[in-house]
Design a protein around this motif. Sequence first.
Motif, PDB file in Angstrom:
ATOM      1  N   UNK A 232       0.910  -0.680   0.405  1.00 22.96           N
ATOM      2  CA  UNK A 232      -0.268  -0.345   0.340  1.00 22.96           C
ATOM      3  C   UNK A 232       1.195   1.437  -0.405  1.00 22.96           C
ATOM      4  N   UNK A 233       0.223   2.686  -0.786  1.00 25.97           N
ATOM      5  CA  UNK A 233       1.223   3.245  -0.795  1.00 25.97           C
ATOM      6  C   UNK A 233       0.650   4.529  -0.623  1.00 25.97           C
ATOM      7  N   UNK A 234       0.859   5.245   0.510  1.00 25.00           N
ATOM      8  CA  UNK A 234      -0.681   6.598   0.537  1.00 25.00           C
ATOM      9  C   UNK A 234       0.487   7.617   1.408  1.00 25.00           C
ATOM     10  N   UNK A 235       0.214   8.721   1.391  1.00 27.99           N
ATOM     11  CA  UNK A 235       0.885  10.044   2.168  1.00 27.99           C
ATOM     12  C   UNK A 235       0.285  11.126   2.874  1.00 27.99           C
ATOM     13  N   UNK A 236       0.369  11.403   3.783  1.00 27.50           N
ATOM     14  CA  UNK A 236       0.104  12.342   4.239  1.00 27.50           C
ATOM     15  C   UNK A 236       0.950  13.714   4.337  1.00 27.50           C
TER      16      UNK A 236
ATOM     17  N   UNK B 248      -2.099   6.661  10.058  1.00 30.22           N
ATOM     18  CA  UNK B 248      -2.474   8.221  10.308  1.00 30.22           C
ATOM     19  C   UNK B 248      -3.207   8.719  10.750  1.00 30.22           C
ATOM     20  N   UNK B 249      -3.671   7.883  12.479  1.00 26.70           N
ATOM     21  CA  UNK B 249      -4.086   8.736  13.250  1.00 26.70           C
ATOM     22  C   UNK B 249      -3.429   8.481  14.240  1.00 26.70           C
ATOM     23  N   UNK B 250      -2.225   8.375  14.260  1.00 22.78           N
ATOM     24  CA  UNK B 250      -1.146   8.123  14.656  1.00 22.78           C
ATOM     25  C   UNK B 250       0.035   9.537  14.456  1.00 22.78           C
TER      26      UNK B 250
END
Length: 75
Positions: A4-8, A42-44
Amino acid sequence: AGFLRFHKRRDHVATLYEIASAGEFRRRGVARHLIASMLEACRKMGARLIRLSCPADLPANRFYESIGFVRATAR
């Protein structure tokens, strides 16, 4: 089994760009586990909104809807 690839971003918006599981692991909960891990990360990190970058007509959207993602209108 998958990735999985995501960015914040600095504005606390996270975007999921890619998710995939190997053919022999499909329909075994790998994608759900990856998404759950991403949500926890994401929560962290303090993300307040999680977006999905996915074409509207992609069959995978049924999966995303089944785990709680809601289609937003284009801005």
